[in-house]
Motif scaffolding. Sequence first.
Motif, mmCIF file in Angstrom:
data_model
loop_
_atom_site.group_PDB
_atom_site.id
_atom_site.type_symbol
_atom_site.label_atom_id
_atom_site.label_comp_id
_atom_site.label_asym_id
_atom_site.label_seq_id
_atom_site.Cartn_x
_atom_site.Cartn_y
_atom_site.Cartn_z
ATOM 1 N N SER A 206 -29.012 -43.066 3.173
ATOM 2 C CA SER A 206 -27.863 -44.107 3.261
ATOM 3 C C SER A 206 -27.675 -45.220 2.455
ATOM 4 N N SER A 207 -26.551 -44.827 2.798
ATOM 5 C CA SER A 207 -25.855 -46.243 2.602
ATOM 6 C C SER A 207 -25.060 -46.841 3.437
ATOM 7 N N PRO A 208 -24.341 -48.607 3.289
ATOM 8 C CA PRO A 208 -22.925 -48.749 4.211
ATOM 9 C C PRO A 208 -22.166 -47.636 4.276
ATOM 10 N N GLU A 209 -21.778 -47.134 3.249
ATOM 11 C CA GLU A 209 -20.549 -46.169 2.903
ATOM 12 C C GLU A 209 -21.111 -44.589 2.945
ATOM 13 N N SER A 210 -21.914 -44.167 3.267
ATOM 14 C CA SER A 210 -21.994 -43.193 4.079
ATOM 15 C C SER A 210 -22.801 -42.964 5.191
ATOM 16 N N LEU A 211 -23.138 -44.056 5.621
ATOM 17 C CA LEU A 211 -23.737 -44.102 6.890
ATOM 18 C C LEU A 211 -23.602 -43.510 8.750
ATOM 19 N N LEU A 212 -22.351 -43.767 8.415
ATOM 20 C CA LEU A 212 -21.266 -42.484 9.215
ATOM 21 C C LEU A 212 -21.250 -41.310 9.443
ATOM 22 N N GLN A 213 -20.918 -41.314 8.144
ATOM 23 C CA GLN A 213 -21.261 -39.370 7.836
ATOM 24 C C GLN A 213 -22.620 -39.084 8.068
ATOM 25 N N ASP A 214 -23.370 -39.930 7.981
ATOM 26 C CA ASP A 214 -24.977 -39.324 7.444
ATOM 27 C C ASP A 214 -25.424 -39.558 9.396
ATOM 28 N N ALA A 215 -24.882 -40.500 9.736
ATOM 29 C CA ALA A 215 -25.067 -40.316 11.039
ATOM 30 C C ALA A 215 -24.758 -39.449 11.938
ATOM 31 N N VAL A 216 -24.074 -38.722 12.056
ATOM 32 C CA VAL A 216 -22.737 -37.580 12.536
ATOM 33 C C VAL A 216 -24.102 -36.893 12.594
ATOM 34 N N HIS A 217 -24.364 -36.403 11.302
ATOM 35 C CA HIS A 217 -25.250 -35.505 11.519
ATOM 36 C C HIS A 217 -25.993 -34.857 12.173
ATOM 37 N N ILE A 218 -26.692 -36.503 12.989
ATOM 38 C CA ILE A 218 -27.678 -36.839 13.528
ATOM 39 C C ILE A 218 -26.946 -36.350 14.971
ATOM 40 N N ILE A 219 -26.332 -36.717 15.040
ATOM 41 C CA ILE A 219 -25.479 -37.152 16.587
ATOM 42 C C ILE A 219 -24.751 -35.283 17.088
ATOM 43 N N LYS A 220 -24.139 -34.687 16.584
ATOM 44 C CA LYS A 220 -24.097 -33.564 16.152
ATOM 45 C C LYS A 220 -25.806 -32.496 16.208
ATOM 46 N N ALA A 221 -26.638 -33.196 16.342
ATOM 47 C CA ALA A 221 -27.610 -32.110 16.404
ATOM 48 C C ALA A 221 -28.073 -32.489 18.019
ATOM 49 N N ILE A 222 -27.762 -33.935 18.373
ATOM 50 C CA ILE A 222 -28.426 -34.131 19.730
ATOM 51 C C ILE A 222 -27.216 -33.569 20.612
ATOM 52 N N MET A 223 -25.522 -33.270 20.088
ATOM 53 C CA MET A 223 -24.728 -32.657 20.757
ATOM 54 C C MET A 223 -25.419 -31.452 20.908
ATOM 55 N N HIS A 224 -25.676 -30.914 20.414
ATOM 56 C CA HIS A 224 -26.379 -29.611 20.404
ATOM 57 C C HIS A 224 -27.278 -28.656 21.167
ATOM 58 N N LYS A 225 -28.071 -29.859 21.858
ATOM 59 C CA LYS A 225 -29.024 -29.878 22.697
ATOM 60 C C LYS A 225 -28.445 -29.956 24.190
ATOM 61 N N ILE A 226 -27.300 -29.975 24.259
ATOM 62 C CA ILE A 226 -26.307 -30.916 25.988
ATOM 63 C C ILE A 226 -25.426 -30.117 25.225
ATOM 64 N N PRO A 227 -25.343 -28.003 25.300
ATOM 65 C CA PRO A 227 -24.353 -27.437 25.242
ATOM 66 C C PRO A 227 -22.605 -27.539 26.281
ATOM 67 N N ASN A 228 -23.400 -27.969 26.907
ATOM 68 C CA ASN A 228 -22.494 -28.109 29.070
ATOM 69 C C ASN A 228 -22.176 -29.462 29.291
ATOM 70 N N SER A 229 -22.442 -30.282 28.048
ATOM 71 C CA SER A 229 -21.780 -31.229 27.925
ATOM 72 C C SER A 229 -20.108 -32.363 27.483
ATOM 73 N N MET A 230 -19.880 -32.619 27.896
ATOM 74 C CA MET A 230 -18.492 -32.855 27.432
ATOM 75 C C MET A 230 -17.792 -34.680 27.251
ATOM 76 N N ASN A 231 -19.350 -35.311 27.937
ATOM 77 C CA ASN A 231 -19.294 -36.789 27.852
ATOM 78 C C ASN A 231 -20.355 -37.483 26.661
ATOM 79 N N PHE A 232 -19.577 -37.616 25.652
ATOM 80 C CA PHE A 232 -20.258 -38.073 24.277
ATOM 81 C C PHE A 232 -18.925 -39.348 23.940
#
Length: 242
Positions: A206-232
């Motif tokens: 990754s890089s400082p310029e792509s950190l947010l976009q790269d982190a979002v891929h991991i964040i979406k995977a975590i959210m996918h494991k908690i499908p019944n919650s909106m508390n993000f």
Amino acid sequence: MAAQQPSSASTHHSGDRWPPLESSPEVFNQFMWSLGVPQGEAEFHDVYGLDPEALAMVPQPALAVLFCFPDPPEDPSNPQEQVLAKEEKTTSDEVYFIKQIDSLGNACGTIALLHAVGNACSEISLLENSCLDLFFKSTASMDPYERARVLDKDDDMETAHSLAASAGDTELRDIVEEHYICFMVLNGTLYELDGMKGGPIKHGSSSPESLLQDAVHIIKAIMHKIPNSMNFNVMVLSRKPK
């Protein structure tokens, strides 16, 4: 989507000493500035969505990304923990990491903040002899558990945490149990820093310029494991433009 729940909290262990922090830039900015990050150096920003258009609105390059989410159910088949022992050895010397021990209660918001600032010290000039300056200097050569014990005994840090916890708009009794983690880039590698884990987790290049976009891929995977919650909620720590 992101930040659909504008106020959220911390993690596993309750306790009066380390109450949960509301997940809002206003709370985290005042907290960070009170600890010794000059207001002209850096600030947190909300991320209002995970689509490219919303991400493009966030001031970049990012120094760190903080993600607040409900704890997913324990998955004994998850092989991630087996990888951590290797990762901890290879990253402990270059990544600043703090373990969240039981006595730190709901301190995961503070630990995420320390992970964000502690790994961006080359980009942020802390006020000399401030709470953060003294903490990072005194714990620089310690292991993650030793740093946790120092944090647990740091009265100034605990007081600042409690003040920040009382500054949010959400009543503490209304806050559900949630957890903070931090994403940052060091030497071209994306790291996930979670005090409840055994050590820093590598997620590729990754890089400082792509950190947010790269982190979002991991964040979406975590959210996918908690499908019944909106508390993000997602926040980005960025340098203030000069």
